[in-house]
Write a protein that holds these residues in place. Sequence first.
Motif, PDB file in Angstrom:
ATOM      1  N   PHE A  24      19.715  46.766  34.111  1.00 45.96           N
ATOM      2  CA  PHE A  24      20.431  45.496  34.200  1.00 45.96           C
ATOM      3  C   PHE A  24      19.465  44.446  34.720  1.00 45.96           C
ATOM      4  O   PHE A  24      18.735  44.702  35.684  1.00 45.96           O
ATOM      5  CB  PHE A  24      21.613  45.626  35.164  1.00 45.96           C
ATOM      6  N   THR A  26      18.706  39.902  35.044  1.00 47.21           N
ATOM      7  CA  THR A  26      18.967  38.490  34.782  1.00 47.21           C
ATOM      8  C   THR A  26      17.658  37.869  34.316  1.00 47.21           C
ATOM      9  O   THR A  26      16.623  38.547  34.258  1.00 47.21           O
ATOM     10  CB  THR A  26      19.447  37.766  36.059  1.00 47.21           C
ATOM     11  N   TYR A  59      22.005  40.033  31.583  1.00 53.07           N
ATOM     12  CA  TYR A  59      23.276  39.428  31.954  1.00 53.07           C
ATOM     13  C   TYR A  59      23.711  38.425  30.896  1.00 53.07           C
ATOM     14  O   TYR A  59      22.957  37.535  30.514  1.00 53.07           O
ATOM     15  CB  TYR A  59      23.239  38.744  33.323  1.00 53.07           C
ATOM     16  N   SER A  60      24.930  38.610  30.406  1.00 57.23           N
ATOM     17  CA  SER A  60      25.517  37.717  29.411  1.00 57.23           C
ATOM     18  C   SER A  60      27.021  37.941  29.422  1.00 57.23           C
ATOM     19  O   SER A  60      27.509  38.901  30.032  1.00 57.23           O
ATOM     20  CB  SER A  60      24.972  38.020  28.013  1.00 57.23           C
ATOM     21  N   ASN A  63      27.847  41.362  28.122  1.00 54.94           N
ATOM     22  CA  ASN A  63      27.515  42.502  28.982  1.00 54.94           C
ATOM     23  C   ASN A  63      28.185  42.451  30.351  1.00 54.94           C
ATOM     24  O   ASN A  63      27.990  43.346  31.163  1.00 54.94           O
ATOM     25  CB  ASN A  63      25.997  42.593  29.182  1.00 54.94           C
ATOM     26  N   ALA A  64      28.955  41.422  30.616  1.00 57.45           N
ATOM     27  CA  ALA A  64      29.573  41.244  31.940  1.00 57.45           C
ATOM     28  C   ALA A  64      30.435  42.441  32.337  1.00 57.45           C
ATOM     29  O   ALA A  64      30.457  42.837  33.509  1.00 57.45           O
ATOM     30  CB  ALA A  64      30.391  39.965  31.973  1.00 57.45           C
ATOM     31  N   TRP A  67      28.247  45.152  33.771  1.00 58.09           N
ATOM     32  CA  TRP A  67      27.810  44.752  35.111  1.00 58.09           C
ATOM     33  C   TRP A  67      28.936  45.025  36.113  1.00 58.09           C
ATOM     34  O   TRP A  67      28.698  45.555  37.191  1.00 58.09           O
ATOM     35  CB  TRP A  67      27.419  43.274  35.136  1.00 58.09           C
ATOM     36  N   ASP A  73      25.958  42.658  40.954  1.00 58.59           N
ATOM     37  CA  ASP A  73      26.067  41.218  41.181  1.00 58.59           C
ATOM     38  C   ASP A  73      24.837  40.570  40.559  1.00 58.59           C
ATOM     39  O   ASP A  73      23.738  41.123  40.611  1.00 58.59           O
ATOM     40  CB  ASP A  73      26.092  40.977  42.697  1.00 58.59           C
ATOM     41  N   THR A  74      25.007  39.404  39.995  1.00 56.31           N
ATOM     42  CA  THR A  74      23.869  38.721  39.377  1.00 56.31           C
ATOM     43  C   THR A  74      22.833  38.288  40.411  1.00 56.31           C
ATOM     44  O   THR A  74      21.730  37.901  40.040  1.00 56.31           O
ATOM     45  CB  THR A  74      24.326  37.500  38.553  1.00 56.31           C
TER      46      THR A  74
END
Length: 120
Positions: A24, A26, A59-60, A63-64, A67, A73-74
């Motif tokens: 994962f 960002t 992260y998109s 894909n949330a 996550w 968490d981003t």
Amino acid sequence: MKALIGLTLVAMLVADQPRKVLLFYTENGLAKWKAQMNALEGHRKDILERDIEIKSFPYSKQNAQEWHRWELDTANAFTFILIGRDGGEKLKSSEVVTPDKLFGLIDAMPMRKQEIKQNP
């Protein structure tokens, strides 16, 4: 006897599931993701031998859900997660994981030891 048969059946079912490395990241974690992919690139034979499936989740919106599923968490720019054949989380790291660490952890797992015995 029933417990032994049940345990064997469970072992057979989970043996069909690959181990998974979930990555994962960002935008701020892109460099770590690239470093992780580069670290694994030269180890295709080891990855195949251990039946590891590698999936990446930048992260998109699409894909949330993944996550959220893994409670990420981003604020964490990069997260490496190893999932065993049983579906359980075996390792979570915000740092690049070396192939030696990954393969050592997998090779120490009881199911992997059994695989090695059956397929020397």
